[in-house]
Enzyme design. Structure first.
Site, mmCIF file in Angstrom:
data_model
loop_
_atom_site.group_PDB
_atom_site.id
_atom_site.type_symbol
_atom_site.label_atom_id
_atom_site.label_comp_id
_atom_site.label_asym_id
_atom_site.label_seq_id
_atom_site.Cartn_x
_atom_site.Cartn_y
_atom_site.Cartn_z
ATOM 1 N N GLU A 185 -9.572 1.903 0.849
ATOM 2 C CA GLU A 185 -8.365 1.926 -0.154
ATOM 3 C C GLU A 185 -7.321 0.948 0.240
ATOM 4 O OE1 GLU A 185 -6.859 5.599 -1.496
ATOM 5 O OE2 GLU A 185 -5.806 4.693 -3.271
ATOM 6 N N GLY A 229 -1.291 7.607 6.194
ATOM 7 C CA GLY A 229 -1.240 9.132 6.734
ATOM 8 C C GLY A 229 -2.928 9.481 6.911
ATOM 9 N N ALA A 230 -3.585 9.422 5.815
ATOM 10 C CA ALA A 230 -5.083 9.765 5.795
ATOM 11 C C ALA A 230 -5.646 9.305 4.714
ATOM 12 C CB ALA A 230 -4.744 11.370 5.912
ATOM 13 N N MET A 231 -6.942 9.257 4.639
ATOM 14 C CA MET A 231 -7.617 8.806 3.512
ATOM 15 C C MET A 231 -8.774 9.664 3.148
ATOM 16 S SD MET A 231 -8.317 6.397 1.450
ATOM 17 C CE MET A 231 -9.553 6.492 0.233
ATOM 18 N N GLU A 232 -8.977 9.904 1.700
ATOM 19 C CA GLU A 232 -9.763 10.949 1.243
ATOM 20 C C GLU A 232 -11.232 10.643 0.970
ATOM 21 O OE1 GLU A 232 -7.161 9.482 -0.476
ATOM 22 O OE2 GLU A 232 -7.983 9.152 -2.516
ATOM 23 N N HIS A 270 -3.805 18.105 1.194
ATOM 24 C CA HIS A 270 -3.766 16.976 0.561
ATOM 25 C C HIS A 270 -5.079 16.035 0.231
ATOM 26 C CE1 HIS A 270 -1.732 13.388 -1.928
ATOM 27 N NE2 HIS A 270 -2.851 12.801 -1.151
ATOM 28 N N GLU A 271 -5.643 15.532 1.435
ATOM 29 C CA GLU A 271 -6.754 14.921 1.354
ATOM 30 C C GLU A 271 -8.026 15.829 0.878
ATOM 31 O OE1 GLU A 271 -6.193 11.958 1.623
ATOM 32 O OE2 GLU A 271 -4.314 12.154 2.665
ATOM 33 N N HIS A 315 -8.179 16.081 -2.838
ATOM 34 C CA HIS A 315 -8.628 14.900 -3.575
ATOM 35 C C HIS A 315 -10.091 14.730 -3.999
ATOM 36 C CE1 HIS A 315 -5.394 11.600 -3.896
ATOM 37 N NE2 HIS A 315 -5.170 11.851 -2.717
ATOM 38 N N GLU A 364 -2.951 10.375 -7.301
ATOM 39 C CA GLU A 364 -2.116 10.685 -6.286
ATOM 40 C C GLU A 364 -0.639 11.489 -6.783
ATOM 41 O OE1 GLU A 364 -2.474 10.369 -3.412
ATOM 42 O OE2 GLU A 364 -4.167 8.651 -3.403
HETATM 43 ZN ZN LIG Z 1 -3.432 10.884 -1.780
#
Ligand SMILES: [Zn+2]
Length: 883
Positions: free
Chosen positions: A131, A270-273, A306-307, A310, A329
């Protein structure tokens, strides 16, 4: 590159130009032969036209960047070179049939990838970040979120990479010749390429299980470097809590057989879903009491949630185009905020979420990069992963819930998920689901998606003693932002209550009879100016406005100090109880800023000191809240109130208030400090966290006195603290003091933790955020420290980013801070434009400062702009800032 090329590359993309894809991809078969310097990627796509036949074939455009093309075949036959075009950005050709199979082989060099987007190496492991537009650095593909395909991925690699992961469920694995092996993954859910992920490395696996609400067992796995395997308990617990919460709060069940989290050290975000395979910055996975602070623990819980969330709000239902980024988001940030409110304390969580908006998002709204929650144009999409899209976007979702009520909102999300499962949709589709499920019209409300800027409410009040009526008149306006000189009135939920002189809440009854009988009401503003009259009000009340921060707006209302004190003591709305204190402190500090500028002696109002003492000695049940109530408004928040920002005067005035409180209230502060020591072993529950934040708040005030006793106290806590929260709180105080213990403590901390990069980040950040006058010199020296690595985003954020946020040092009148950050932007841009672009944002508000600082900052922006081969990330921000 020449100028012509540069303008081509820096082309603006507009929402109004959106066209559906001409070609769709049903399945993707990927095979990676991994090699550090030359990875071969074979891709087999089944493609079909998205248009009725008979209108002639349209070109098929596949994005691709920095790829070596080896093979290109349509239906098994090599495509003649004359039939296709390849340039730096894409491959395109006009297919000869409406349905075909395309085979592509490309070669890429992961070891040369310093941008950390696409396939790259981190600590010797392969990982991906796709992304927003990273997949085009892996193979030629229609890299846009509205092309959804089913992916099957085979990874072949040397056995020194024992763990081979991709999205979905594992369908095969085995040995190959020459010490290599393979694994095949199949993801049954159609997804856009930005959700693709691949991991290959020597990693430890921490396992657990979760049983879903329909009794399906799910394998949970967290993969980390071997030496970190004892730091995953908290992330795993957070994951299980998130899975359960999403079932209960939204009816969303997990869908694959396995859910995986991988922690990597080099990560831009931070992180990726990625579907079923979330890739995390190790900062948001690893925690043990000795290594992580309470806020690290909370950060991990929030990001894991959060992730995970998603999986539905982002993966199962995704964005049609990148202008719709807030669809996933904003909604998912709102969901993680709700989750954290449920897991911790709603009031305290709300206070920290609002602080992000007020201290940072409002600044974005007021600057040259201001954009709506759904932007209408961009040059580089990576520049729009902003607080406006994320956090203001979450406020927009929250307002819909406030307007529709929890049950109506849930009906809306149920309809949204069932109507759009497996689709790529827009924020309009989300709002339509809310409207259809509740039979309401949200046309005016949708302006929140298209108008930029922070709306301002001006409130006046009048009490008619004879009639027993109380009238609030509210005017709304929104300042101009780039490209939007005039704004239309918005639909704003304004939650309110009224307090009597004794602090009790009054029953609210509007003269219109539309709403009554409650102690708290949501007024709906729709016009430029509106009045609301309450009846049966026996005496003039004190209004409690914008409860729980019901809309992301600024409110102007002239409360007296007495009224603020009443709200601080009695408002049942926790957020407003806290905010009354903040507004009172902000008013006093801003008056002192004026005195600093006028060269007058400073003095602090005794009533404020008394109010602070009452809060300090109140023995509140929620200690976290109490600590927040004792904190002073942030310098960035105070700056927002000034026509011309004076960072030195703000720092001096705010510090004067804190020092005065510490000097006058030394004894009570010491008493609170001793009374809130951890009674037993370290625990990470709400009560213990609250106790530690209150204790450390008291110590922070005391440390401003710079006296020997307090330095000893800090040093004792630093040496004896069994947990990172206490150790770090003490070290921060020492690092802001000239005392002789300072250097010893920093050296001791380094000696203990030098092999843990995440803790070294804290060490860098503390020194870069220090208020001491030699901070810039220290930061420059630390750039050459062996633990620093300019290629690692976490290190850059810790050292250089922390300095850029150190208002008093960054804005040093000499301009040395500006010159330093500009140099770093230029150096980092050559390696990692995304990280450089974040850093350059420190200059965007230059027009808000005095003439001398303006010219210094402008000079640095021009210097950056004159750098050859500037990335479009940095170029976009700098040119928009200089307009
Ligand atoms: Zn997100």
């Amino acid at each position: 590159m020449d100028d012509h090329r540069r303008t081509e590359l820096h082309k603006t993309v507009y929402l109004k130009d959106y066209q559906p894809p001409d070609w769709l991809v049903d399945t993707v078969d990927l095979r990676f032969d991994l090699d550090e310097k030359a990875t071969t990627v074979r891709s087999i796509l089944t493609v079909r036209s998205n248009h009725d036949t008979g209108r002639g074939m349209r070109p098929f455009v596949l994005n691709g960047r920095r790829l070596t093309l080896n093979v290109l075949k349509q239906d098994g036959r090599p495509l003649d070179k004359a039939r296709y075009r390849v340039d730096d950005e894409a491959l395109s050709f006009t297919p000869s049939s409406a349905k075909f199979v395309l085979e592509i082989e490309t070669v890429i060099d992961p070891s040369a990838n310093t941008e950390l987007t696409g396939l790259y190496l981190s600590s010797g492991n392969f990982c991906t970040q796709c992304e927003a537009e990273g997949f085009r650095r892996i193979t030629y593909y229609p890299d846009r979120p509205d092309v959804l395909a089913r992916f099957t991925t085979t990874i072949a690699a040397n056995k020194k990479y024992p763990v081979l992961l991709s999205n979905g469920n594992l369908t095969g694995s085995g040995d190959l010749v020459d010490g290599r092996h393979f694994a095949t993954w199949h993801d049954p859910f159609p997804k856009p390429a930005y959700l693709f992920a691949l991991i290959a490395g020597d990693l430890a696996r921490v396992q657990d299980r979760f049983t879903t609400m329909s009794r399906r067992p799910i394998d949970l796995n967290i993969f980390v470097q071997h030496h970190n395997r004892d730091k995953c308990t908290h992330a795993m617990e957070s994951l299980k809590q998130s899975m359960k919460w999403d079932e209960e709060a939204y009816g969303r069940e997990y869908d694959l057989d396995t859910f995986m989290i991988v922690a990597v050290d080099d990560f831009n975000m931070g992180a990726m879903e990625n579907k079923g395979l979330n890739v995390f910055n190790s900062k948001y996975v690893l925690a043990r009491p000795e290594t992580a602070t309470d806020s690290d623990y909370q950060g991990i819980m929030g990001v894991v949630a959060h992730e995970y969330f998603h999986n539905w709000s982002g993966d199962r239902v995704t964005c049609r185009d990148w202008f719709q980024l807030s669809l996933k988001e904003g909604f998912t940030v709102f969901r993680d905020q709700q989750f954290m409110e449920d897991m911790t304390s709603p009031g305290v969580q709300r206070i920290s979420d609002v602080a992000v908006l007020r201290n940072s998002q409002f600044r974005e709204d007021a600057g040259p990069m201001a954009h709506p929650v759904r932007p209408d144009s961009y040059v580089e999409i990576n520049n729009f992963y902003t607080l406006t899209v994320y956090n203001k976007g979450a406020e927009v979702i929250r307002m819909m819930r406030t307007l529709l009520g929890p049950a109506g909102f849930r009906k809306g999300t149920d309809l949204y998920f069932s109507r759009h499962d497996g689709q790529a949709v827009t924020t309009d589709d989300f709002v339509r689901a809310m409207e259809d499920a509740n039979s309401v019209d949200l046309a005016q409300f949708k302006l929140w998606y298209s108008q930029a800027g922070t709306p301002e409410l001006s409130v006046t009040r009048s009490y008619d003693a004879n009639a027993g009526t109380y009238t609030l008149t509210v005017s709304q306006s929104c300042p101009p932002t780039p490209g939007q000189p005039d704004k239309k009135p918005m639909h704003i939920p304004l939650a309110i209550g009224l307090l009597g002189k004794n602090g009790g809440e009054l029953d609210l009854k509007l003269d219109s009879g539309s709403k009554e009988g409650s102690k708290s009401l949501v007024l709906e503003l729709r016009k430029p100016q509106e009045s609301f009259t309450f009846v049966d009000i026996p005496a003039e009340p004190v209004p409690s406005l914008l409860r729980h921060f019901s809309a992301p707006v600024k409110v102007k209302l002239d409360l007296t100090d007495e009224e603020r004190l009443l709200l601080m003591a009695h408002d049942p709305d926790e957020f407003n109880r806290w905010d009354a204190g903040q507004q009172y402190a902000a008013k006093l500090i801003l008056e002192l800023v004026q005195d600093v500028q006028d060269g007058k002696p400073l003095a602090l109002d005794n009533r404020f000191i008394d109010a602070f003492r009452i809060t300090l000695e109140s023995g509140m049940k929620d200690k976290s809240f109490q600590a927040f109530a004792l904190s002073m408004p942030a310098e960035t928040y105070l700056a927002d109130f000034m026509e011309i920002i004076d960072p030195s005067a703000i720092h001096e005035a705010r510090r004067f208030v804190q020092e005065t409180l510490a000097a006058v209230l030394k004894q009570p502060l010491l008493a609170v400090y001793s009374a809130h020591q951890d009674p037993g072993p370290y625990r990470i529950d709400q009560e213990s966290i609250g106790r530690r934040s209150l204790k450390n708040m008291a110590l922070a005030y005391l440390s401003l006195l710079e006296d020997g006793d307090v330095c000893d106290l800090c040093l004792r806590q630093f040496r004896g603290g069994g947990n990172m929260t206490d150790v770090l709180a003490a070290l921060i105080n020492l690092a802001n003091n000239e005392c002789h213990e300072r250097d010893d403590a920093l050296a001791m901390f380094y000696g203990t933790w030098k092999s843990d990069p995440l803790i070294m980040d804290k060490w860098f950040a503390i020194q870069a955020a220090s208020r001491l006058s030699n901070t810039l010199g220290t930061v420059k020296k630390l750039l050459h420290h062996p633990a620093f690595n300019i290629k690692n985003p976490n290190r850059v954020r810790a050292l250089i980013g922390s300095f850029a946020s150190n208002a008093v040092r960054f804005h040093d009148p000499s301009g040395a801070g500006y010159a330093f950050i500009a140099e770093q932007v230029i150096a980092i841009d050559a390696m990692n434009p995304q990280i450089a672009a974040r850093l350059v944002s420190a200059f965007t508000l230059w027009k808000r400062y005095d003439a001398k600082r303006q010219s210094l900052m402008r000079g640095q922006l021009e210097r950056i702009l004159s750098t050859p081969s500037l990335s479009k990330d940095v170029h976009e921000i700098v040119t928009k800032s200089l307009v």
